[in-house]
Design a protein around this motif. Structure first.
Motif, PDB file in Angstrom:
ATOM      1  N   MET A 121     -22.483  61.157 -33.438  1.00 36.32           N
ATOM      2  CA  MET A 121     -21.751  60.099 -34.195  1.00 36.32           C
ATOM      3  C   MET A 121     -21.076  61.226 -35.178  1.00 36.32           C
ATOM      4  O   MET A 121     -21.389  61.804 -35.889  1.00 36.32           O
ATOM      5  N   VAL A 122     -19.700  61.428 -34.910  1.00 34.62           N
ATOM      6  CA  VAL A 122     -18.687  62.058 -35.563  1.00 34.62           C
ATOM      7  C   VAL A 122     -17.818  61.432 -36.733  1.00 34.62           C
ATOM      8  O   VAL A 122     -17.163  60.549 -36.260  1.00 34.62           O
ATOM      9  N   ASP A 123     -18.105  61.718 -37.898  1.00 35.68           N
ATOM     10  CA  ASP A 123     -17.354  61.175 -39.051  1.00 35.68           C
ATOM     11  C   ASP A 123     -16.298  62.277 -39.738  1.00 35.68           C
ATOM     12  O   ASP A 123     -16.881  62.784 -40.664  1.00 35.68           O
ATOM     13  N   CYS A 179     -17.706  49.802 -36.363  1.00 31.55           N
ATOM     14  CA  CYS A 179     -17.175  48.827 -37.141  1.00 31.55           C
ATOM     15  C   CYS A 179     -15.913  49.532 -38.112  1.00 31.55           C
ATOM     16  O   CYS A 179     -14.891  48.589 -38.439  1.00 31.55           O
ATOM     17  N   VAL A 180     -15.699  50.759 -38.045  1.00 30.38           N
ATOM     18  CA  VAL A 180     -14.673  51.271 -38.837  1.00 30.38           C
ATOM     19  C   VAL A 180     -13.643  51.471 -37.761  1.00 30.38           C
ATOM     20  O   VAL A 180     -12.460  51.074 -37.825  1.00 30.38           O
ATOM     21  N   ASN A 181     -13.970  52.078 -36.397  1.00 30.45           N
ATOM     22  CA  ASN A 181     -13.162  52.322 -35.421  1.00 30.45           C
ATOM     23  C   ASN A 181     -12.224  51.193 -34.696  1.00 30.45           C
ATOM     24  O   ASN A 181     -11.025  51.270 -34.455  1.00 30.45           O
ATOM     25  N   ALA A 182     -13.234  50.159 -34.438  1.00 32.80           N
ATOM     26  CA  ALA A 182     -12.660  49.093 -33.626  1.00 32.80           C
ATOM     27  C   ALA A 182     -11.529  48.339 -34.340  1.00 32.80           C
ATOM     28  O   ALA A 182     -10.208  48.096 -33.580  1.00 32.80           O
ATOM     29  N   ASN A 246      -5.099  57.221 -37.578  1.00 31.73           N
ATOM     30  CA  ASN A 246      -6.675  57.681 -36.900  1.00 31.73           C
ATOM     31  C   ASN A 246      -6.307  58.209 -35.588  1.00 31.73           C
ATOM     32  O   ASN A 246      -5.317  58.177 -35.229  1.00 31.73           O
ATOM     33  N   SER A 247      -7.478  58.658 -34.727  1.00 34.43           N
ATOM     34  CA  SER A 247      -7.194  59.153 -33.449  1.00 34.43           C
ATOM     35  C   SER A 247      -6.396  58.293 -32.212  1.00 34.43           C
ATOM     36  O   SER A 247      -5.792  58.656 -31.571  1.00 34.43           O
ATOM     37  N   MET A 248      -6.777  56.995 -32.633  1.00 37.47           N
ATOM     38  CA  MET A 248      -6.165  56.006 -31.660  1.00 37.47           C
ATOM     39  C   MET A 248      -4.925  56.140 -31.915  1.00 37.47           C
ATOM     40  O   MET A 248      -3.769  55.901 -31.054  1.00 37.47           O
ATOM     41  N   ALA A 262     -13.312  52.199 -24.844  1.00 39.57           N
ATOM     42  CA  ALA A 262     -14.809  52.857 -25.609  1.00 39.57           C
ATOM     43  C   ALA A 262     -14.738  52.198 -26.829  1.00 39.57           C
ATOM     44  O   ALA A 262     -15.976  52.026 -27.445  1.00 39.57           O
ATOM     45  N   ARG A 263     -13.797  51.841 -27.530  1.00 39.07           N
ATOM     46  CA  ARG A 263     -13.542  51.386 -29.097  1.00 39.07           C
ATOM     47  C   ARG A 263     -13.337  49.854 -29.359  1.00 39.07           C
ATOM     48  O   ARG A 263     -13.900  49.253 -30.341  1.00 39.07           O
ATOM     49  N   ASN A 264     -12.606  49.197 -28.199  1.00 39.74           N
ATOM     50  CA  ASN A 264     -12.599  47.992 -28.350  1.00 39.74           C
ATOM     51  C   ASN A 264     -12.988  46.935 -27.182  1.00 39.74           C
ATOM     52  O   ASN A 264     -13.766  45.893 -27.155  1.00 39.74           O
TER      53      ASN A 264
HETATM   54  C1  LIG Z   1     -12.321  57.123 -38.702  1.00 34.40           C
HETATM   55  C2  LIG Z   1     -11.835  58.524 -38.201  1.00 34.40           C
HETATM   56  C3  LIG Z   1     -10.410  58.570 -38.753  1.00 34.40           C
HETATM   57  C4  LIG Z   1     -12.626  59.495 -38.722  1.00 34.40           C
HETATM   58  O1  LIG Z   1     -13.747  59.829 -38.328  1.00 34.40           O
HETATM   59  C5  LIG Z   1     -11.828  58.396 -36.627  1.00 34.40           C
HETATM   60  O2  LIG Z   1     -13.032  58.202 -36.267  1.00 34.40           O
HETATM   61  C6  LIG Z   1     -10.890  58.710 -35.673  1.00 34.40           C
HETATM   62  O3  LIG Z   1      -9.910  58.973 -36.100  1.00 34.40           O
HETATM   63  O4  LIG Z   1     -11.271  58.339 -34.485  1.00 34.40           O
END
Ligand SMILES: CC(C)(CO)C(=O)C(=O)O
Ligand SMILES: NC(=O)C1=CN([C@@H]2O[C@H](COP(=O)(O)OP(=O)(O)OC[C@H]3O[C@@H](n4cnc5c(N)ncnc54)[C@H](OP(=O)(O)O)[C@@H]3O)[C@@H](O)[C@H]2O)C=CC1
Length: 297
Positions: A121-123, A179-182, A246-248, A262-264
């Protein structure tokens, strides 16, 4: 001890984690589609040191290594299957740096059955400006499951800017990250706006609904998600830097396929498996899936 490490996918995360490993004296080889000769990775807003990079672009340049770090997006793993097989030998350990909760499922069809895999898990908010050039910040954290391979992963990065730790309940940690990414990934990709969009009419309610579904499905999957997580995460969304992406969002802006599945999509799929209703994700996922045009915006 110096390890020979192949980083597959020198994007935002791959470049930053490769730089952290090189700073620790490890021998890093990047497997890339686009060659580059130098690496400049720094904390956001700070000057990055430029170092020589070892980069290969052909499969026959890959050899079985001590470690392989898979840093491609979840939907890109199949496209690096041959590189994974070329770089993985009998004693290779594979670290899978991805968002989502399906790290092992995503790689298992493409690697030898007995490969020691470490889901990570990368934050670490990170962006790649050009091949070989990336920045990270404000924080850089990673967590892995307990066990010898997790310990070995953390040892590789000990003392680096990427603070890595063992989490006994890693699955809950991965769901906590989802829960952050979705919500944030979907909202930013669908609106084409950075985090300030959360203050536009109705957007916070939509995010809250996606978040509530993620929490419910995560708990059905066995994740331990604290009672206050919905309020806490919504507070974090509403107080985030309004210009933060964010990356999305970056994928959407570049016209690249996003990690919508993968995220939703995962909330939809695993919700159905557990009989958990996810009506909002059922609307959001097709919209995200239909976005990919391949043309930058
Ligand atoms: C929340 C954040 C921005 C950094 O970990 C992330 O996970 C992403 O951009 O995919
Ligand atoms: N960026 C961030 O802030 C964070 C990202 N993550 C997660 O980390 C993972 C990686 O994300 P991120 O680094 O942002 O993604 P990027 O799109 O920046 O990097 C993906 C890399 O994989 C490469 N790649 C894809 N397919 C192939 C292939 N067939 N052969 C060789 N290389 C290939 C891409 O190459 P090319 O350059 O040629 O396209 C690119 O360098 C994702 O799961 C993401 O959600 C987690 C936390 C934060």
């Amino acid at each position: 001890m110096t390890s020979r490490i192949v980083v597959i996918g020198p994007g935002a995360i791959g470049l930053c984690v490769g730089a952290a490993l090189m700073a620790g004296g490890h021998e890093v080889t990047f497997f890339a589609r686009q060659p580059f000769s130098t690496l400049a990775v720094g904390r956001k807003g700070q000057v990055a040191q430029v170092v020589a990079a070892r980069v290969v672009t052909a499969l026959d340049q890959l050899r079985a290594s001590d470690w392989v770090f898979s840093c491609v997006k979840a939907h890109q793993v199949a496209s690096v299957a041959e590189a994974l097989r070329a770089a993985i030998g009998p004693r290779t350990q594979l670290a899978i740096l991805q968002n989502g909760v399906e790290h092992l499922e995503n790689v298992s069809p493409f690697v030898p059955a007995n490969t020691v895999c470490v889901p990570v898990m990368v934050d670490m908010p990170a962006t790649r400006q050009r091949p070989g050039i990336a920045e990270w910040g404000p924080h850089a954290r990673a967590s892995v499951p307990a066990g010898p391979a997790g310990e070995a992963f953390c040892a590789l990065l000990a003392g680096s800017f990427l603070a890595s730790n063992i989490r006994d309940d890693w699955r809950s940690q991965a769901w906590r990250k989802l829960c952050v990414n979705a919500p944030a990934g979907a909202i930013l990709a669908l609106t084409g706006q950075p985090m300030g969009v959360f203050h536009r009419p109705g957007i916070a309610d939509l995010a809250r609904a996606i978040l509530a579904e993620c929490i419910a499905v995560g708990r059905a999957e066995g994740a331990v998600l604290e009672d206050g997580i919905l309020a806490t995460q919504m507070h974090d969304f509403m107080t985030a830097d309004p210009e933060a992406g964010n990356s999305m969002y970056e994928d959407w802006r570049a016209g690249r396929e996003t990690e919508w599945n993968a995220r939703n999509g995962v909330i939809l799929r695993k919700g159905a498996a557990h009989g958990v209703a996810t009506p909002v994700s059922a609307i959001v996922v097709p919209l995200l899936a239909a976005q990919h045009t391949g043309a930058p915006r």
